[in-house]
Scaffold this active site. Sequence first.
Site, short mmCIF file in Angstrom:
data_model
loop_
_atom_site.label_atom_id
_atom_site.label_comp_id
_atom_site.label_asym_id
_atom_site.label_seq_id
_atom_site.Cartn_x
_atom_site.Cartn_y
_atom_site.Cartn_z
N HIS A 183 61.98 32.93 32.22
CA HIS A 183 61.92 31.58 31.67
C HIS A 183 62.16 31.60 30.17
O HIS A 183 62.09 32.64 29.51
CB HIS A 183 60.56 30.93 31.96
CG HIS A 183 59.40 31.60 31.31
ND1 HIS A 183 58.83 32.76 31.80
CD2 HIS A 183 58.68 31.31 30.19
CE1 HIS A 183 57.81 33.12 31.03
NE2 HIS A 183 57.71 32.27 30.02
N ARG A 223 61.17 40.73 26.78
CA ARG A 223 62.26 39.83 26.35
C ARG A 223 63.63 40.35 26.75
O ARG A 223 63.86 41.56 26.80
CB ARG A 223 62.20 39.64 24.83
CG ARG A 223 60.91 39.00 24.35
CD ARG A 223 60.87 38.85 22.83
NE ARG A 223 59.64 38.20 22.40
CZ ARG A 223 58.51 38.85 22.14
NH1 ARG A 223 58.48 40.17 22.26
NH2 ARG A 223 57.44 38.20 21.77
#
Length: 395
Positions: free
Chosen positions: A261, A280
């Site tokens: 997301h 990340r």
Amino acid sequence: MNQTIWKLDNTIKHYDWGSIDGITNLFAIPNPTSEPMAEIWMGMHPLGCSLAIDEKLGKIRLDKLIKDNPQQILGNKTFQHFGSLPFLFKILSANKALSIQVHPTLENAKIGFAKENQLDIASDAPNRNYKDPNHKPELIYALTPFKAMRSFRAIDEIIMLFEKIALSDLTIPISQLKNNRHPDQLKHFFEYLLTLPTQTKTALIKQLLMKISTFNDEPYLTIKTLAKDYPDDIGLFMPLLLNVIELKPGQAMFLSAKTPHAYLSGTGLEVMANSDNVLRAGLTHKYIDSLELINNTNFESMALDQLLTKPVIKDNKIDFPVPVDDFKFEIIKSDQNLHCEKVDSAQIVLCLDGEITLSTESQSLTLHKGESALIAYQTDVYHYQGLGVLAKAFD
């Protein structure tokens, strides 16, 4: 312990993606330095611990207050299960995209945290993935229109979007996905994009932006917006892979572990397990560990109509059920009548609008818009009154 309700003085985070005036406009919280005001943390996380305002002692760190009075504040059930306040409550305001990210499961967080400790990676090192041994399921509640990406689109939809832009360098990977429409093949395609050599990646992004230059629909508009801040980032391909959704004010979305997301813009409330573990993949200047992220990602597709959390409305309360024990979240509409509230665990309440007074037999505390309070388990029962709206995080 005589006092059981404390007004909170909270930590402000000035991340570069934050909005300068989003939180100020909603809550009249001043921003005299005009820095990006990205998040306000309400809780006891060591990277941003709130201060509790004690009637006799002044300001006390919330972690110390809870450590000195664990069962009175948390209740025996929470204390035995978690040992501390199990959730972190935030106001979040994004002016540009946060990173494409996932959060690990509880098991993987424990393994990753122990591994990085063994490697003597400092807790504040930029290449540290695991800041703590906890998972980070989270719920975002929109206060303004709130745009985000989350979960993989249906594979047929991904193929259609990539075929529309017809990038020659992706012909073979897309053909492989088309011939094997399975999450495992989607994982291979995702990994292929994230691990491209720099020169190939740069050329591919250049082709992408050239091909969509005349497109005026989604998700290509989102790509163009992201390119203004991250022109050379492989995350520009993510709107073709992940669902793009805009929450209306009052809507909420739960994100479990392993869910890819990125929050793109808007102001909302975020409540999560008490963790800061983030893996990340792009749209960031922070440390990226693509392989660790891939190993912690769920590649199952989700339809757009499955992304929102369905509210349960009862009397003056709106509950957003979540499938974890770490936190619960409610919106409470208050009026001039005196309402009674039972306390089964520690609560943090935030006044979203108006002016609301919390009272017990021995205490009275008024919250104005943007102010928050900790309510201890030992309170047992309190009353609230006044025209306004509260957001309540608890477990």
